[in-house]
Design a protein around this motif. Structure first.
Motif, mmCIF file in Angstrom:
data_model
loop_
_atom_site.group_PDB
_atom_site.id
_atom_site.type_symbol
_atom_site.label_atom_id
_atom_site.label_comp_id
_atom_site.label_asym_id
_atom_site.label_seq_id
_atom_site.Cartn_x
_atom_site.Cartn_y
_atom_site.Cartn_z
ATOM 1 N N ILE A 1 -58.277 5.811 -27.820
ATOM 2 C CA ILE A 1 -59.600 6.161 -27.292
ATOM 3 C C ILE A 1 -59.650 7.647 -26.945
ATOM 4 O O ILE A 1 -60.612 8.342 -27.260
ATOM 5 C CB ILE A 1 -59.910 5.314 -26.051
ATOM 6 C CG1 ILE A 1 -59.900 3.814 -26.399
ATOM 7 C CG2 ILE A 1 -61.265 5.707 -25.466
ATOM 8 C CD1 ILE A 1 -60.955 3.400 -27.365
ATOM 9 N N VAL B 1 -66.936 6.591 -26.467
ATOM 10 C CA VAL B 1 -66.204 5.923 -27.542
ATOM 11 C C VAL B 1 -66.199 4.418 -27.326
ATOM 12 O O VAL B 1 -66.410 3.638 -28.269
ATOM 13 C CB VAL B 1 -64.761 6.467 -27.623
ATOM 14 C CG1 VAL B 1 -63.966 5.714 -28.686
ATOM 15 C CG2 VAL B 1 -64.767 7.959 -27.937
ATOM 16 N N LYS C 1 -69.797 8.461 -35.943
ATOM 17 C CA LYS C 1 -68.541 9.210 -35.955
ATOM 18 C C LYS C 1 -67.356 8.291 -35.683
ATOM 19 O O LYS C 1 -66.317 8.376 -36.348
ATOM 20 C CB LYS C 1 -68.583 10.333 -34.919
ATOM 21 C CG LYS C 1 -69.470 11.506 -35.294
ATOM 22 C CD LYS C 1 -69.458 12.564 -34.196
ATOM 23 C CE LYS C 1 -70.317 13.764 -34.559
ATOM 24 N NZ LYS C 1 -70.331 14.780 -33.470
ATOM 25 N N VAL C 2 -67.507 7.425 -34.695
ATOM 26 C CA VAL C 2 -66.400 6.526 -34.336
ATOM 27 C C VAL C 2 -66.088 5.575 -35.489
ATOM 28 O O VAL C 2 -64.922 5.381 -35.856
ATOM 29 C CB VAL C 2 -66.748 5.737 -33.054
ATOM 30 C CG1 VAL C 2 -65.765 4.596 -32.829
ATOM 31 C CG2 VAL C 2 -66.753 6.667 -31.852
ATOM 32 N N TYR C 3 -67.111 4.990 -36.102
ATOM 33 C CA TYR C 3 -66.874 4.027 -37.181
ATOM 34 C C TYR C 3 -66.231 4.704 -38.393
ATOM 35 O O TYR C 3 -65.252 4.190 -38.959
ATOM 36 C CB TYR C 3 -68.186 3.362 -37.584
ATOM 37 C CG TYR C 3 -68.000 2.263 -38.605
ATOM 38 C CD1 TYR C 3 -67.538 1.001 -38.216
ATOM 39 C CD2 TYR C 3 -68.258 2.482 -39.952
ATOM 40 C CE1 TYR C 3 -67.355 -0.014 -39.144
ATOM 41 C CE2 TYR C 3 -68.072 1.475 -40.888
ATOM 42 C CZ TYR C 3 -67.629 0.227 -40.480
ATOM 43 O OH TYR C 3 -67.436 -0.763 -41.410
ATOM 44 N N GLN D 1 -71.815 6.645 -32.525
ATOM 45 C CA GLN D 1 -71.432 5.386 -33.166
ATOM 46 C C GLN D 1 -70.990 5.598 -34.610
ATOM 47 O O GLN D 1 -69.998 5.010 -35.062
ATOM 48 C CB GLN D 1 -72.607 4.410 -33.099
ATOM 49 C CG GLN D 1 -72.921 3.954 -31.681
ATOM 50 C CD GLN D 1 -74.316 3.405 -31.528
ATOM 51 O OE1 GLN D 1 -75.127 3.475 -32.453
ATOM 52 N NE2 GLN D 1 -74.629 2.873 -30.338
ATOM 53 N N GLU E 1 -64.443 9.224 -23.139
ATOM 54 C CA GLU E 1 -63.875 7.928 -23.498
ATOM 55 C C GLU E 1 -64.899 6.816 -23.322
ATOM 56 O O GLU E 1 -64.891 5.825 -24.053
ATOM 57 C CB GLU E 1 -62.627 7.672 -22.647
ATOM 58 C CG GLU E 1 -61.498 8.647 -22.952
ATOM 59 C CD GLU E 1 -60.302 8.496 -22.034
ATOM 60 O OE1 GLU E 1 -60.367 7.618 -21.143
ATOM 61 O OE2 GLU E 1 -59.322 9.240 -22.210
ATOM 62 N N LEU F 1 -67.657 1.455 -29.788
ATOM 63 C CA LEU F 1 -66.852 0.317 -30.263
ATOM 64 C C LEU F 1 -67.525 -1.010 -29.928
ATOM 65 O O LEU F 1 -67.552 -1.934 -30.755
ATOM 66 C CB LEU F 1 -65.461 0.378 -29.638
ATOM 67 C CG LEU F 1 -64.551 1.525 -30.101
ATOM 68 C CD1 LEU F 1 -63.252 1.529 -29.306
ATOM 69 C CD2 LEU F 1 -64.252 1.414 -31.593
ATOM 70 N N TYR G 1 -64.479 7.402 -38.441
ATOM 71 C CA TYR G 1 -63.119 7.838 -38.117
ATOM 72 C C TYR G 1 -62.158 6.656 -38.117
ATOM 73 O O TYR G 1 -61.008 6.776 -38.546
ATOM 74 C CB TYR G 1 -63.099 8.538 -36.761
ATOM 75 C CG TYR G 1 -61.779 9.201 -36.440
ATOM 76 C CD1 TYR G 1 -61.354 10.314 -37.164
ATOM 77 C CD2 TYR G 1 -60.961 8.722 -35.427
ATOM 78 C CE1 TYR G 1 -60.145 10.927 -36.886
ATOM 79 C CE2 TYR G 1 -59.757 9.339 -35.138
ATOM 80 C CZ TYR G 1 -59.353 10.440 -35.870
ATOM 81 O OH TYR G 1 -58.150 11.044 -35.596
ATOM 82 N N ILE H 1 -59.855 9.920 -30.081
ATOM 83 C CA ILE H 1 -61.193 9.931 -30.688
ATOM 84 C C ILE H 1 -62.153 10.753 -29.829
ATOM 85 O O ILE H 1 -62.954 11.541 -30.343
ATOM 86 C CB ILE H 1 -61.702 8.492 -30.868
ATOM 87 C CG1 ILE H 1 -60.755 7.699 -31.781
ATOM 88 C CG2 ILE H 1 -63.113 8.498 -31.455
ATOM 89 C CD1 ILE H 1 -61.107 6.227 -31.901
#
Length: 364
Positions: free
Chosen positions: A52, A66, A35-37, A33, A63, A70, A39, A55
């Protein structure tokens, strides 16, 4: 020990993270979570597009991981996810953080942290606090239906002795490019035993991951579990699902004026242009632009004719297109070939001297 002042040399090429995020949200988020935010912030500040699949590839997640991240941030109202009519994710809106505007879905007591020069031992809960109220019990944890067993050496030996297993392991080793370890063989056993993947689906799974540059079996296992959770049971379903978050697919679709999900045939066209012809996206988008200007119908077929011609003309860079265009224009300037004979000019043509004929007529 004196306090330290932390500063940076310059603020260029940096991504700013809100202090409110660090204070209120970072402590509860997991690795994926965060890393995704972060990035997403980085790509937003750079005004760059992502997808997707991009990332997932960057952080070695699936996927599905990810998408879960999100939706986690969406639940906390830090962002909104935009979908098209076919429920494909097409945009992400990141909200500005305002103190008190976003509530944690799991209420927690107010922080009692007070800055102090020495360490403070954590408080020990009193027996009254630790006692569980009567009549209440924690719900039992749901067992994971896809938990990977610890296979024994005998189970692995029995799996390897099956007639169809030898071919499956040979295919896997061909994709990976080396002999499989016993642990990797157990992972393939897990695919067939617990996930109930067919040999064809295992074949496609490993090929799919290797094509994306991923030969790590931990990654392959994550993808397999993601497919199982999504109800994927055939290579065709897996292929269709992989189109949904492929940035290149939707970039080409948009360039050709298509907003819907790609059909299997359309996805095959795009895959051929990228993998078989080896074209970069700038070359493909140039062909798409010419296609849109030329026709409203059969655009994929028209673009295919352009790109196939460029492939035969050994186009490797966008600058090579000018060479092909110049050659085409030179051919257009050449004189037209002589007309072919028809039934009116197949005979030997007579040559007349009209001055002599005129004198003969006058003399008579």
């Amino acid at each position: 020990m004196s306090r330290l002042t932390i500063y940076r040399e310059n603020d260029q090429d940096s991504t700013v993270v809100s202090n409110l995020f660090i204070d209120e949200y970072m402590k509860d988020a997991n690795d994926a979570q965060l890393k995704v935010y972060f990035y997403l912030l980085r790509m937003m500040n750079a005004r760059q597009a992502t997808s997707i699949s991009d990332i997932a590839d960057k952080f070695n997640h699936t996927e599905k991981d990810v998408l879960r991240a999100l939706k986690y941030w969406q639940k906390l109202k830090l962002l909104d996810l935009d979908y098209d009519n076919d429920k494909n994710l097409v945009g992400i809106q990141i909200h500005d953080l305002v103190p008190g505007a976003v509530k944690d879905p799991m209420p927690r007591p107010a922080s009692s942290f007070v800055p102090a020069p020495v360490s403070i031992a954590p408080a020990v809960p009193s027996p009254e606090d630790a006692k569980q109220p009567e009549g209440e019990s924690l719900p039992p944890a749901e067992p994971c239906p896809y938990k990977k067993p610890s296979y024994s050496a005998d189970q692995l030996k029995e799996f390897k002795s099956r007639q169809e297993t030898a071919q499956l392991l040979f295919i896997a080793e061909s994709y990976i490019g080396r002999p499989l370890t016993p642990q990797e063989m157990k992972t393939i056993l897990y695919f067939t035993d617990i996930l109930h993947f067919s040999d064809d689906l295992v074949d496609y799974l490993i090929q799919y991951c290797v094509d994306r540059g991923k030969k790590d079996f931990k990654y392959i296992e994550k993808v397999a579990v993601s497919w199982a959770e999504s109800g994927i049971t055939t290579p065709a379903q897996a292929q269709k699902g992989s189109y949904r978050y492929d940035r290149n697919i939707y970039t080409v679709m948009n360039a050709l004026g298509r907003n819907a999900s790609p059909t299997k045939k359309e996805a095959e066209f795009i895959s051929r242009w990228i993998k078989e012809y080896g074209f970069s996206m700038d070359i493909i988008l140039e062909a798409c632009e010419r296609t849109v200007l030329a026709t409203d119908k059969h655009r994929f077929e028209y673009a295919e004719s352009i790109l196939n011609n460029w492939h035969q003309q050994n186009v490797r860079h966008k600058s090579d297109i000018s060479r092909v265009d110049d050659t085409y224009r030179q051919r257009q300037k050449k004189p037209a070939p002589p007309k072919t004979a028809n039934r009116f000019n197949q005979f030997t043509q007579n040559q007349y001297d009209f001055d002599v004929l005129e004198q003969e007529l006058v003399s008579n």
